[in-house]
Scaffold this active site. Structure first.
Site, PDB file in Angstrom:
ATOM      1  N   CYS A  50      62.799   9.098  32.887  1.00  0.00           N
ATOM      2  CA  CYS A  50      61.446  10.174  32.761  1.00  0.00           C
ATOM      3  C   CYS A  50      60.141   9.695  32.407  1.00  0.00           C
ATOM      4  CB  CYS A  50      61.831  11.403  32.002  1.00  0.00           C
ATOM      5  SG  CYS A  50      63.278  12.257  32.799  1.00  0.00           S
ATOM      6  N   HIS A  59      55.736  15.084  30.611  1.00  0.00           N
ATOM      7  CA  HIS A  59      56.522  15.007  31.467  1.00  0.00           C
ATOM      8  C   HIS A  59      57.325  16.418  31.356  1.00  0.00           C
ATOM      9  CE1 HIS A  59      60.432  14.123  33.140  1.00  0.00           C
ATOM     10  NE2 HIS A  59      61.023  14.413  32.185  1.00  0.00           N
ATOM     11  N   ASN A  91      62.581  19.279  36.652  1.00  0.00           N
ATOM     12  CA  ASN A  91      62.504  17.955  36.281  1.00  0.00           C
ATOM     13  C   ASN A  91      62.731  16.890  37.419  1.00  0.00           C
ATOM     14  OD1 ASN A  91      62.653  15.787  34.883  1.00  0.00           O
ATOM     15  ND2 ASN A  91      63.957  16.099  33.468  1.00  0.00           N
TER      16      ASN A  91
HETATM   17  N1  COA Z   1      73.350  28.858  31.956  1.00  0.00           N
HETATM   18  C1  COA Z   1      73.883  29.467  31.116  1.00  0.00           C
HETATM   19  N2  COA Z   1      74.436  28.972  29.905  1.00  0.00           N
HETATM   20  C2  COA Z   1      74.343  27.573  29.678  1.00  0.00           C
HETATM   21  C3  COA Z   1      73.862  26.818  30.798  1.00  0.00           C
HETATM   22  C4  COA Z   1      73.432  27.441  31.835  1.00  0.00           C
HETATM   23  N3  COA Z   1      72.725  26.723  32.851  1.00  0.00           N
HETATM   24  N4  COA Z   1      73.573  25.487  30.291  1.00  0.00           N
HETATM   25  C5  COA Z   1      74.388  25.400  29.136  1.00  0.00           C
HETATM   26  N5  COA Z   1      74.777  26.755  28.476  1.00  0.00           N
HETATM   27  C6  COA Z   1      75.233  27.173  27.489  1.00  0.00           C
HETATM   28  C7  COA Z   1      75.986  26.131  26.610  1.00  0.00           C
HETATM   29  O1  COA Z   1      77.177  25.780  27.242  1.00  0.00           O
HETATM   30  C8  COA Z   1      75.974  26.453  25.376  1.00  0.00           C
HETATM   31  O2  COA Z   1      77.143  27.314  25.329  1.00  0.00           O
HETATM   32  P1  COA Z   1      78.155  27.395  24.091  1.00  0.00           P
HETATM   33  O3  COA Z   1      77.104  27.569  22.764  1.00  0.00           O
HETATM   34  O4  COA Z   1      78.916  28.410  24.285  1.00  0.00           O
HETATM   35  O5  COA Z   1      78.570  25.961  23.809  1.00  0.00           O
HETATM   36  C9  COA Z   1      74.563  27.318  25.168  1.00  0.00           C
HETATM   37  O6  COA Z   1      74.287  27.671  26.488  1.00  0.00           O
HETATM   38  C10 COA Z   1      73.746  26.806  24.535  1.00  0.00           C
HETATM   39  O7  COA Z   1      73.609  25.272  24.941  1.00  0.00           O
HETATM   40  P2  COA Z   1      72.612  24.477  24.303  1.00  0.00           P
HETATM   41  O8  COA Z   1      72.944  22.860  24.814  1.00  0.00           O
HETATM   42  O9  COA Z   1      72.242  24.748  22.838  1.00  0.00           O
HETATM   43  O10 COA Z   1      71.139  24.907  24.960  1.00  0.00           O
HETATM   44  P3  COA Z   1      69.785  24.471  24.796  1.00  0.00           P
HETATM   45  O11 COA Z   1      68.898  25.547  24.246  1.00  0.00           O
HETATM   46  O12 COA Z   1      69.874  23.086  23.996  1.00  0.00           O
HETATM   47  O13 COA Z   1      69.373  24.070  26.240  1.00  0.00           O
HETATM   48  C11 COA Z   1      68.948  22.011  27.726  1.00  0.00           C
HETATM   49  C12 COA Z   1      69.631  23.097  27.247  1.00  0.00           C
HETATM   50  C13 COA Z   1      69.733  21.245  28.572  1.00  0.00           C
HETATM   51  C14 COA Z   1      68.000  22.883  28.719  1.00  0.00           C
HETATM   52  C15 COA Z   1      68.061  21.457  26.626  1.00  0.00           C
HETATM   53  O14 COA Z   1      69.126  21.074  25.507  1.00  0.00           O
HETATM   54  C16 COA Z   1      67.187  20.277  27.011  1.00  0.00           C
HETATM   55  O15 COA Z   1      66.296  20.711  27.587  1.00  0.00           O
HETATM   56  N6  COA Z   1      67.589  19.149  26.601  1.00  0.00           N
HETATM   57  C17 COA Z   1      66.681  17.953  26.700  1.00  0.00           C
HETATM   58  C18 COA Z   1      66.350  17.521  28.084  1.00  0.00           C
HETATM   59  C19 COA Z   1      65.469  16.259  28.198  1.00  0.00           C
HETATM   60  O16 COA Z   1      64.630  16.310  27.445  1.00  0.00           O
HETATM   61  N7  COA Z   1      66.148  15.269  28.658  1.00  0.00           N
HETATM   62  C20 COA Z   1      65.109  14.090  28.587  1.00  0.00           C
HETATM   63  C21 COA Z   1      64.676  13.943  29.908  1.00  0.00           C
HETATM   64  S1  COA Z   1      65.587  14.179  31.357  1.00  0.00           S
END
Ligand code: COA
Length: 333
Positions: free
Chosen positions: A116, A257, A287
Site C-alpha cells: 500500500c 492511502h 482498498n
Molecule cells: N463482517 C462482519 N463481521 C466481521 C467481518 C465482516 N466482513 N470481518 C470481521 N468480522 C468480525 C470479526 O470476526 C470479529 O468478530 P469476533 O469479535 O467474534 O472475533 C469482529 O468482526 C471484530 O473484528 P475486528 O478485527 O476487531 O474488526 P476491526 O474493527 O479491526 O475491523 C478491519 C477489521 C480489517 C476492517 C480492520 O482491522 C482494518 O482495517 N485493519 C487494518 C487494515 C490496513 O490498514 N491494512 C494495511 C494496508 S492493506
C-alpha cells in the site's frame, strides 16, 4: 542567485477502474457479513473488479488515459516504474509488459513491491531520478488486481479490496516553487507475519499443500495491522509537517492511502486537518493498494478541487511493514 537544482513535479495524471461493481450487498450473499458492518468498520460501500485482464492491463489503461491529456508521447518516456503487489507474473516485470503495450521504445523500467506504500515509494524514486538530471520523463503507475489474491470465502479480507490503476508523469518542474519537496519513508520487516501472501515465492513454492492452505491469498491480522497503521501513518504525517514548518491550515489536502476510513480519520485528527481537506475514494473503490493515492489525485484534480500551488501531504501504510509521508506542491494548472 537562481538555484540550478531540478525540482521534480507531477505534470500529468491518468486512471482506470474496471466497470464491474461489487457492492456490499453482494458480500452478504457469499460470506457472513452485512452492509452496515462494512460501512461502519471500513467506510467501503463498493469496489471495482476486473473481469478479463491482469494488472498490466489496468496499468496500460491508466497510462493510455494519461497520454490523452499531455503532449508527451510514450516514445519519449525514459523510465517506467510500476508499483504493485499483484504483478502479472514473477518475471518479466509489469513495467516491461506496460512498456510494450504503450510502445515506450526508449524506456527502461522496473517494479516496486511495497504494497500500500508502493505509490509513495515509487514517487520518491521517480522524483530523485528526475532531480538527478539524468532522466526527464518518468511514468509512474500504481496498479493492483487485488481480486487475483483475495479469498472470497474469508470475510476478514474479501470485503476490503478492489482493482484499479492510476498513472502520473514526473518531469522537471517549469516553476521551481512547485513540485516534489520532501518525504519520510520507512520499512520494518517484523510486520511480515501480520500481513502477507505466504506462497508462490522461493520460501513456499506452489504445491498442492500451499493451495489447500490458501497461502496464495492475502492473509491479514486486521486488529494488529490496524493498531500499527494508525500510529505509523499519523506519526510520519505529523513529522513531515514539523520538518517543513507546515501548519495544518496551510495544507490544501491530506491524500491518505485508503485502507480504512477510521485510520484516515485518526491521521487527519493528529495532523489537525478537517475532514473536508482529506481526499477519499475508499467508499467507491475499497482498498486498491498501490492505486489508491494516485486515483485520489487524478479524481480531485479533474473535479477542479486541486490547483497549482496547493500544498499536499501524501501518506500511506502497508504490508512489510512499509509506510511514509510525502510533501508536494501541486504543479498542474
Ligand atoms: N463482517 C462482519 N463481521 C466481521 C467481518 C465482516 N466482513 N470481518 C470481521 N468480522 C468480525 C470479526 O470476526 C470479529 O468478530 P469476533 O469479535 O467474534 O472475533 C469482529 O468482526 C471484530 O473484528 P475486528 O478485527 O476487531 O474488526 P476491526 O474493527 O479491526 O475491523 C478491519 C477489521 C480489517 C476492517 C480492520 O482491522 C482494518 O482495517 N485493519 C487494518 C487494515 C490496513 O490498514 N491494512 C494495511 C494496508 S492493506
Amino acid at each position: 542567485m537562481q538555484s540550478n537544482k531540478i525540482n521534480a513535479a507531477i505534470t500529468a495524471v491518468g486512471m482506470y477502474v474496471p466497470e464491474k461493481v461489487l457492492d456490499n450487498h453482494y458480500f452478504e450473499k457469499i460470506v457472513e457479513t452485512n452492509d452496515e458492518w462494512i460501512k461502519a468498520r471500513t467506510g467501503i460501500k463498493e469496489r471495482r473488479i476486473i473481469e478479463n485482464g491482469a494488472t498490466s492491463d489496468l496499468a496500460f489503461r491508466a497510462a493510455e488515459d494519461l497520454f490523452k491529456t499531455t503532449t508527451v508521447k510514450p516514445e519519449e518516456i525514459d523510465l517506467i516504474i510500476v508499483a504493485t503487489v499483484t504483478p502479472d507474473m514473477f518475471f518479466p516485470s509489469t513495467a516491461c509488459l506496460v512498456q510494450s503495450k504503450i510502445g515506450a521504445d526508449k524506456a527502461w523500467g522496473f517494479d516496486i513491491s511495497a504494497a500500500c506504500s508502493g505509490f509513495l515509494f515509487g514517487l520518491d524514486a521517480a522524483a530523485r531520478f528526475v532531480e538527478s538530471g539524468v532522466y526527464k520523463k518518468v511514468l509512474l503507475i500504481g496498479a493492483d488486481k487485488m481480486s487475483a489474491i483475495t479469498d472470497y470465502t474469508d470475510r476478514n479480507t474479501c470485503i476490503l479490496f478492489g482493482d484499479g490503476a492510476s498513472a502520473v508523469l514526473i518531469e522537471p518542474a517549469d516553476d521551481k516553487t512547485t513540485g516534489y519537496i520532501d518525504s519520510i519513508l520507512r520499512i520494518d520487516g517484523s510486520g511480515k507475519d501480520a500481513l502477507n501472501m505466504k506462497a508462490g515465492g522461493s520460501l513456499n513454492p506452489a504445491t498442492y499443500e500451499t493451495i489447500d492452505k490458501k497461502w496464495h491469498y492475502i492473509y491479514q491480522d486486521g486488529k494488529a495491522v490496524f493498531k500499527v497503521a494508525v500510529k505509523g501513518m499519523a506519526d510520519v504525517s505529523v513529522e513531515i509537517m514539523e520538518k517543513n514548518n507546515l501548519k495544518s491550515e496551510e495544507i490544501a489536502y491530506l491524500v491518505p492511502h485508503q485502507a480504512n476510513l477510521r485510520i484516515i480519520d485518526a491521521t487527519a485528527e493528529r495532523m489537525g486537518i478537517s475532514k473536508d481537506k482529506v481526499m477519499i475514494n475508499i467508499d467507491r473503490y475499497g482498498n486498491t493498494t498501490a492505486a489508491t493515492i494516485p486515483l485520489c489525485l487524478t479524481e480531485y484534480y479533474r473535479a477542479g478541487k486541486i490547483k497549482k500551488g496547493d500544498k499536499l501531504i501524501l501518506a500511506a501504510f502497508g504490508a512489510g511493514y512499509t509506510w511514509g509521508a510525502s510533501y508536494l506542491i501541486w504543479s498542474i494548472d
